[in-house]
Design a protein around this motif. Sequence first.
Motif, PDB file in Angstrom:
ATOM      1  N   THR A 231       0.850  -1.186   0.000  1.00  0.00           N
ATOM      2  CA  THR A 231       0.000   0.000   0.000  1.00  0.00           C
ATOM      3  C   THR A 231       0.889   1.240   0.000  1.00  0.00           C
ATOM      4  OG1 THR A 231      -1.737  -1.165   1.225  1.00  0.00           O
ATOM      5  CG2 THR A 231      -1.822   1.234   1.223  1.00  0.00           C
ATOM      6  N   ASN A 237      -3.017  10.040  -4.129  1.00  0.00           N
ATOM      7  CA  ASN A 237      -4.039   9.000  -3.975  1.00  0.00           C
ATOM      8  C   ASN A 237      -3.434   7.739  -3.364  1.00  0.00           C
ATOM      9  OD1 ASN A 237      -6.193  10.491  -5.209  1.00  0.00           O
ATOM     10  ND2 ASN A 237      -5.299  10.034  -7.204  1.00  0.00           N
ATOM     11  N   ASN A 239      -2.844   3.857  -3.182  1.00  0.00           N
ATOM     12  CA  ASN A 239      -2.776   2.728  -4.107  1.00  0.00           C
ATOM     13  C   ASN A 239      -2.489   1.447  -3.316  1.00  0.00           C
ATOM     14  OD1 ASN A 239      -2.246   3.840  -7.254  1.00  0.00           O
ATOM     15  ND2 ASN A 239      -1.798   5.293  -5.611  1.00  0.00           N
ATOM     16  N   GLN A 279      -5.387  -1.466  -7.009  1.00  0.00           N
ATOM     17  CA  GLN A 279      -6.551  -0.692  -6.591  1.00  0.00           C
ATOM     18  C   GLN A 279      -6.127   0.748  -6.338  1.00  0.00           C
ATOM     19  OE1 GLN A 279      -8.949  -2.469  -3.527  1.00  0.00           O
ATOM     20  NE2 GLN A 279      -9.978  -0.556  -2.997  1.00  0.00           N
ATOM     21  N   LEU A 280      -6.753   1.664  -7.057  1.00  0.00           N
ATOM     22  CA  LEU A 280      -6.449   3.094  -6.959  1.00  0.00           C
ATOM     23  C   LEU A 280      -7.650   3.811  -6.364  1.00  0.00           C
ATOM     24  CD1 LEU A 280      -4.859   5.716  -7.622  1.00  0.00           C
ATOM     25  CD2 LEU A 280      -5.874   5.606  -9.917  1.00  0.00           C
ATOM     26  N   SER A 281      -7.449   4.475  -5.240  1.00  0.00           N
ATOM     27  CA  SER A 281      -8.527   5.223  -4.601  1.00  0.00           C
ATOM     28  C   SER A 281      -8.730   6.553  -5.322  1.00  0.00           C
ATOM     29  CB  SER A 281      -8.199   5.475  -3.121  1.00  0.00           C
ATOM     30  OG  SER A 281      -8.147   4.268  -2.402  1.00  0.00           O
ATOM     31  N   SER A 287     -13.121   3.476  -5.811  1.00  0.00           N
ATOM     32  CA  SER A 287     -11.814   2.993  -6.255  1.00  0.00           C
ATOM     33  C   SER A 287     -11.898   2.452  -7.670  1.00  0.00           C
ATOM     34  CB  SER A 287     -11.297   1.887  -5.328  1.00  0.00           C
ATOM     35  OG  SER A 287     -11.147   2.347  -4.006  1.00  0.00           O
ATOM     36  N   ILE A 289     -10.246  -0.460  -9.986  1.00  0.00           N
ATOM     37  CA  ILE A 289      -9.563  -1.736  -9.767  1.00  0.00           C
ATOM     38  C   ILE A 289      -9.243  -2.385 -11.104  1.00  0.00           C
ATOM     39  CG2 ILE A 289      -9.774  -4.065  -8.803  1.00  0.00           C
ATOM     40  CD1 ILE A 289     -11.604  -2.923  -6.672  1.00  0.00           C
TER      41      ILE A 289
END
Length: 319
Positions: A231, A237, A239, A279-281, A287, A289
């Motif tokens: 993480t 952001n 990730n 996974q990108l917020s 998110s 994905i």
Amino acid sequence: MLCRVITRRTFKEVAMRTLTTLAVMSAMTLSIHATAADATFNTHAQIGLTSNSDLAIKELDVISSQSDTGTLLSAGLSAEFKATDALKFTPSYRYENTNYHTLDQYDLSLHQYGLDTNYKLTHTDIGFRYDGATAQVANKTFLTLDQGSLYIGHFVNNTTYLRAALKAGEKQFTTQPARDAQSLGLDTSLFYFINQGNTMLLLGASLDKEEATEQQYDFSGWTLNTRVSHTFTAFGNTNKASIGWRYQDKDYQENPNDMLTEPTPSRDESRHILTAHWQLSLLDSLSLITEAEYGDYQSQLEANTYTQSIASISLRAEF
């Protein structure tokens, strides 16, 4: 032959007795404590697109040798009930659906439900868990799964966590009852955390034994798996990325040859599966994905030997 029948019956009785006991204990314990428990709820919804190089229903040995693209849809709900500071219950439900654009006979729907009961000591978790699933292809149910497991986990130190689980399960096939089976298994996992917990290394191994209604589907197997996840923050952001590998080997029961019956071809098989996840917020609850999977499936049966590549991109909202 008599010994074979007795062994199979004993195996099934042990598996089903363990499964039933775990499920009943979970349900009874939850009903006693839930009303007085502090509860938190989580829900999610996800929609996306997928591409599959070789559509297959692995549980039925159905391999299409054709590719297709489709849409993904999933939604889930979980809750955590705390009866005490140490005792908690976590029921969950998840629905997943894949609709293909051309080969709609491979459209897949999956209902998954579970209940986890966990008691936490200072550095140790003890619990039992029930998991169930119903799978549908082309809107027709073809498989029902039930599994109970008893597990224990322990923090060796601040960075190392060990977990072991003994599991018993049953699966039933709607159209092919010869594949109906009971199973026993043992899972072990090691989790190693670094970078203040932002990086995790998983090493796992498992042993499984399954006995089916028809002897040709009996097998003993073992699995190795590993995964690294990290993480991090990039461009403001959050990730989360991970890569994983799993190897599975199954040794199927072979019928003895005699003069009156044809020998059954060996079904022994192995699987190498590589996975990647990112996974990108985008927002606090939204998110993006992306996922990819490559599988190399080898079998003594030529029809069950193939490779498969799956990729997907989706948006996930959490509430």
